[in-house]
Motif scaffolding. Structure first.
Motif, PDB file in Angstrom:
ATOM      1  N   THR A  90     -18.876  -3.935  33.897  1.00  0.00           N
ATOM      2  CA  THR A  90     -18.740  -3.938  35.349  1.00  0.00           C
ATOM      3  C   THR A  90     -18.646  -5.381  35.862  1.00  0.00           C
ATOM      4  N   LYS A  92     -20.759  -6.713  37.907  1.00  0.00           N
ATOM      5  CA  LYS A  92     -22.127  -7.218  37.774  1.00  0.00           C
ATOM      6  C   LYS A  92     -22.400  -7.681  36.351  1.00  0.00           C
ATOM      7  N   GLU A  93     -22.038  -6.860  35.368  1.00  0.00           N
ATOM      8  CA  GLU A  93     -22.313  -7.198  33.972  1.00  0.00           C
ATOM      9  C   GLU A  93     -21.553  -8.440  33.536  1.00  0.00           C
ATOM     10  N   LYS A  96     -23.366 -11.406  35.075  1.00  0.00           N
ATOM     11  CA  LYS A  96     -24.623 -11.643  34.360  1.00  0.00           C
ATOM     12  C   LYS A  96     -24.369 -12.280  32.991  1.00  0.00           C
ATOM     13  N   ASN A 108     -29.534 -12.345  40.983  1.00  0.00           N
ATOM     14  CA  ASN A 108     -28.532 -11.335  41.336  1.00  0.00           C
ATOM     15  C   ASN A 108     -27.962 -11.590  42.719  1.00  0.00           C
ATOM     16  N   GLU A 109     -28.822 -12.050  43.629  1.00  0.00           N
ATOM     17  CA  GLU A 109     -28.374 -12.312  44.994  1.00  0.00           C
ATOM     18  C   GLU A 109     -27.333 -13.427  45.025  1.00  0.00           C
ATOM     19  N   LEU A 111     -25.314 -14.237  42.538  1.00  0.00           N
ATOM     20  CA  LEU A 111     -24.103 -13.717  41.917  1.00  0.00           C
ATOM     21  C   LEU A 111     -23.349 -12.807  42.875  1.00  0.00           C
ATOM     22  N   GLN A 112     -24.087 -11.964  43.605  1.00  0.00           N
ATOM     23  CA  GLN A 112     -23.454 -11.089  44.576  1.00  0.00           C
ATOM     24  C   GLN A 112     -22.829 -11.892  45.716  1.00  0.00           C
ATOM     25  N   CYS A 115     -19.503 -13.095  44.579  1.00  0.00           N
ATOM     26  CA  CYS A 115     -18.522 -12.005  44.618  1.00  0.00           C
ATOM     27  C   CYS A 115     -18.056 -11.743  46.046  1.00  0.00           C
ATOM     28  N   GLU A 121     -16.920  -7.802  47.466  1.00  0.00           N
ATOM     29  CA  GLU A 121     -18.059  -7.005  47.876  1.00  0.00           C
ATOM     30  C   GLU A 121     -17.688  -5.523  47.769  1.00  0.00           C
ATOM     31  N   TRP A 124     -19.302  -4.367  42.917  1.00  0.00           N
ATOM     32  CA  TRP A 124     -20.368  -4.851  42.052  1.00  0.00           C
ATOM     33  C   TRP A 124     -20.572  -3.976  40.816  1.00  0.00           C
ATOM     34  N   LYS A 125     -20.487  -2.648  40.998  1.00  0.00           N
ATOM     35  CA  LYS A 125     -20.758  -1.719  39.895  1.00  0.00           C
ATOM     36  C   LYS A 125     -19.487  -1.142  39.269  1.00  0.00           C
TER      37      LYS A 125
END
Length: 236
Positions: A90, A92-93, A96, A108-109, A111-112, A115, A121, A124-125
């Protein structure tokens, strides 16, 4: 910020770069033009410490490439022409995974937020394989910024994508420059040179043939139309 001094690169008997000298100021976006095989990607590979020059030296932020490769990697972000992502993971992955390769602790915040900055936005998943070409290009840029580099090396970051995504990426690059990022930008698109870059450089057969603004290029070539200016620089 970047000092390239008499850099040459040979592969056996093949010469890829020949005595290239170029200075890029902090916060400057400089375009890199030239036909395929001119040495553009080789130059970016040297600056990003992927390959070593055969002769000459580079300093980035006062750090010598010969002595400070690890420290230079901390200040360099590299956006390759090829998509450097894991298709089955994903967004997110991927973020990470790339964050674990840096020496910084990234939440995570953060990284988001990256994005969101590249307009991913809501993705993410989502698996990368399900993203459009333009979205993959945006994510390619986002992962290059995870460690907050001051210098960004971009190898045709908008190649092969739709116009909307291209315009969004160009807008974001201009925002990065406005915040002080130093950017070397490979492109074959004259409009990108005119819209994004403060100056541009022309490489031909490994030699740096011109560095300057479009006005300086017009004076050098005696041409007024931008497409004629670039054509003359590339072919004379």
């Amino acid at each position: 910020m970047i000092e390239i001094n008499n850099v040459s690169k040979t592969y056996g008997k093949k010469r890829s770069l020949a005595n290239v000298t170029l200075t890029v100021e902090s916060g400057e976006v400089i375009g890199l033009l030239g036909p395929n095989g001119a040495g553009k990607s080789t130059l970016l590979s040297i600056l990003s410490t992927i390959t070593a020059p055969s002769s000459g030296n580079v300093t980035i932020g006062g750090l010598s490439l010969k002595k400070n490769q690890k420290a230079i990697r901390e200040v360099i972000g590299y956006v390759p022409q090829d998509i450097a992502l894991w298709e089955e993971l994903t967004v997110k992955e991927n973020m990470k995974m790339w964050s674990k390769m840096t020496s910084r602790s990234v939440s995570n915040e953060q990284l988001q937020s990256l994005c969101s900055a590249v307009q991913l936005e809501g993705r993410w998943k989502e698996k990368v394989k399900n993203l459009s070409g333009g979205m993959k290009r945006k994510l390619n840029i986002a992962v290059s910024l995870i460690h907050e580099p001051s210098v960004l090396l971009m190898d045709e970051p908008t190649v092969g994508i739709d116009l909307q995504s291209k315009l969004e990426i160009i807008r974001y690059i201009k925002q990065l420059a406005a915040k002080g990022k130093t950017i070397i930008y490979i492109t074959h698109d004259l409009n990108e040179i005119l819209d994004v870059c403060h100056r541009f450089a022309v490489l031909k057969e490994g030699k740096l043939e011109f560095v300057g603004t479009m006005d300086q290029a017009k004076e050098k070539t005696g041409e007024e139309a931008e497409e004629n200016v670039v054509y003359k620089l590339l072919h004379d």
